[in-house]
Design an enzyme around this catalytic site. Structure first.
Site, short mmCIF file in Angstrom:
data_model
loop_
_atom_site.label_atom_id
_atom_site.label_comp_id
_atom_site.label_asym_id
_atom_site.label_seq_id
_atom_site.Cartn_x
_atom_site.Cartn_y
_atom_site.Cartn_z
N CYS A 282 41.91 38.26 36.16
CA CYS A 282 41.24 36.97 36.36
C CYS A 282 40.80 36.33 35.10
O CYS A 282 41.36 35.97 34.22
CB CYS A 282 40.42 36.96 37.53
SG CYS A 282 39.95 35.34 38.24
N HIS B 228 43.47 38.94 41.75
CA HIS B 228 42.73 39.82 42.07
C HIS B 228 43.32 41.14 42.82
O HIS B 228 43.69 40.90 44.03
CB HIS B 228 41.49 39.52 43.04
CG HIS B 228 40.59 38.52 42.32
ND1 HIS B 228 39.60 39.01 42.08
CD2 HIS B 228 40.75 37.47 41.75
CE1 HIS B 228 38.68 38.01 41.62
NE2 HIS B 228 39.57 36.98 41.18
N GLU C 215 42.37 44.01 43.57
CA GLU C 215 41.60 44.71 44.57
C GLU C 215 41.57 44.00 45.88
O GLU C 215 41.52 44.81 46.90
CB GLU C 215 40.31 44.95 43.99
CG GLU C 215 39.47 43.59 44.37
CD GLU C 215 39.58 42.37 43.48
OE1 GLU C 215 39.33 41.15 43.83
OE2 GLU C 215 40.27 42.43 42.48
#
Length: 378
Positions: free
Chosen positions: A252, A344, A346
């Site tokens: 990001c 992202h 995750e």
């Protein structure tokens, strides 16, 4: 009352805390994961509008917090849930918003506002309730227009940890990764630890000398809010660590800063990418990933071909790009052990298509250690 910079006004019901809040209004398209959205530090300085119509259905809990607090400046929803119902719920979302002092608004046409933002672009906005609702239309609009713009704004020091801390490696330890906390999410740290990294989380104010003194196996730049063009110190730190040959992974904001470190500029998107349903093509594998994203800036770089870094770091290429609008979604250095993605991996609260990037990072570090004879870091 929700007031936009261009003079549009939307009257609804007060939601969360009462009072006044200002920020850039943006929309998030996720159908789930509202608690992760609220606690993502990348949303600092922004009033977030949820396109999903029902918010708060599953309540809130401590496990799904992505940081220590709610970071959004304001919250806009169509219909707050009257009842929170989930076996993991320990409290209502309404209670979290009130205790966190988050001023919100509900009962308005979020679809109409989203369509307007997609046309006119993200802009300054404000929510006024309680005593502030009584302000005149002109007073409210003046407050909105006098608010801080996101372009040129550095918010890293507001969201970063003050003190360094570490997360122990899980399983076989392969080394340590220095994480520059620009607004990192808890899930990111857990994914790194699960790959065998001892995670050393550092304040955004650290120097390159301090990072290198830790002798890390790798460097990681996290997600975060603000304009990457206002983070020259972080770009300089990254350049110095890259010159030292330390492997790098950024997500990001960390992708934007790698782009700037390589000599490319960044620019502000009209309304950004936010939500958990953004399609991205991985040019390395040819696969399409559905990704979680939250960014309003992007790297200005041709998505095809191999390019020469303008700052002396060799050949680079775009590794991922958005299938919606061809925005750069990933960068790979061909002559350095460094890469980054705009989204992202995750992916709390999903999807999980991009989790392989943490494995790719681990492989890069292991290969670099084998090639250079680098031992296990402190």
């Amino acid at each position: 009352m929700l007031v936009l910079e261009d003079g549009r006004r939307y009257e609804g019901r007060a939601y969360g805390s009462r009072g006044q809040t200002l920020g850039e209004i943006v929309f998030a398209t996720g159908m789930t994961g509202y608690q992760e959205t609220l606690t993502d530090p990348s949303y600092a300085g922004q009033i977030v509008l949820m396109t999903a119509p029902h918010i708060g259905n599953t309540g809130a809990n401590d496990e799904d917090m992505e940081s220590r607090r709610i970071w959004v400046s304001g919250f806009v929803v169509r219909e707050p849930a009257r009842i929170a119902s989930n076996f993991r719920s320990t409290r209502t979302l309404d209670a979290d918003l009130e205790s966190g002092g988050i001023v919100g608004i509900s009962g308005i046409d979020t679809r109409a506002i989203t369509r307007h933002i997609r046309s006119a672009g993200a802009m300054k906005s404000g929510i006024f309730s309680g005593d502030r609702f009584a302000l005149s239309d002109g007073e409210q609009l003046e407050l909105v227009r006098s608010g801080a713009a996101m372009r040129g704004r550095n918010l890293s020091d507001e969201v970063s940890t003050v003190e360094p801390f570490s997360v122990p490696a899980q399983g076989d330890r392969i080394g340590s990764v220095a994480v520059l906390d620009l607004g990192v999410k808890t899930s990111t740290l857990n994914h790194l630890a699960a790959r065998g990294f001892e995670v050393l989380v550092l304040p955004q104010s650290v120097t390159a000398e301090h990072v290198l003194s830790l002798n890390p196996s790798a460097l990681f730049f996290s997600n975060g809010p603000g304009d990457p063009a206002a983070s020259d110190a972080h770009v300089a730190l990254l350049q110095e660590v890259l010159r030292a040959g330390v492997p790098y992974f950024g997500i990001c904001f960390g992708n934007q800063l790698l782009g700037r470190a390589l000599g490319f500029r960044t620019y502000k998107l009209p309304f950004g990418h936010r939500g958990i349903n953004q399609p991205v093509l991985d040019k390395t594998t040819g696969k399409v990933e559905i990704t979680s994203q939250n960014h309003g800036f992007a790297v200005d770089m041709p998505i095809e071909g191999v390019h020469e870094s303008r700052t002396g770091f060799g050949r680079v290429e775009v590794s991922h790009y958005s299938l919606n609008d061809q925005v750069v979604e990933g960068i790979r250095c061909l002559d350095r052990p460094a890469f980054s993605v705009q989204y992202h991996p995750e992916s709390a609260a999903g999807p999980h298509d991009a989790e392989y990037l943490f494995d790719r990072f681990r492989d890069v570090v292991v290969a670099h250690n084998a090639a250079t004879g680098a031992g296990d870091a402190k």
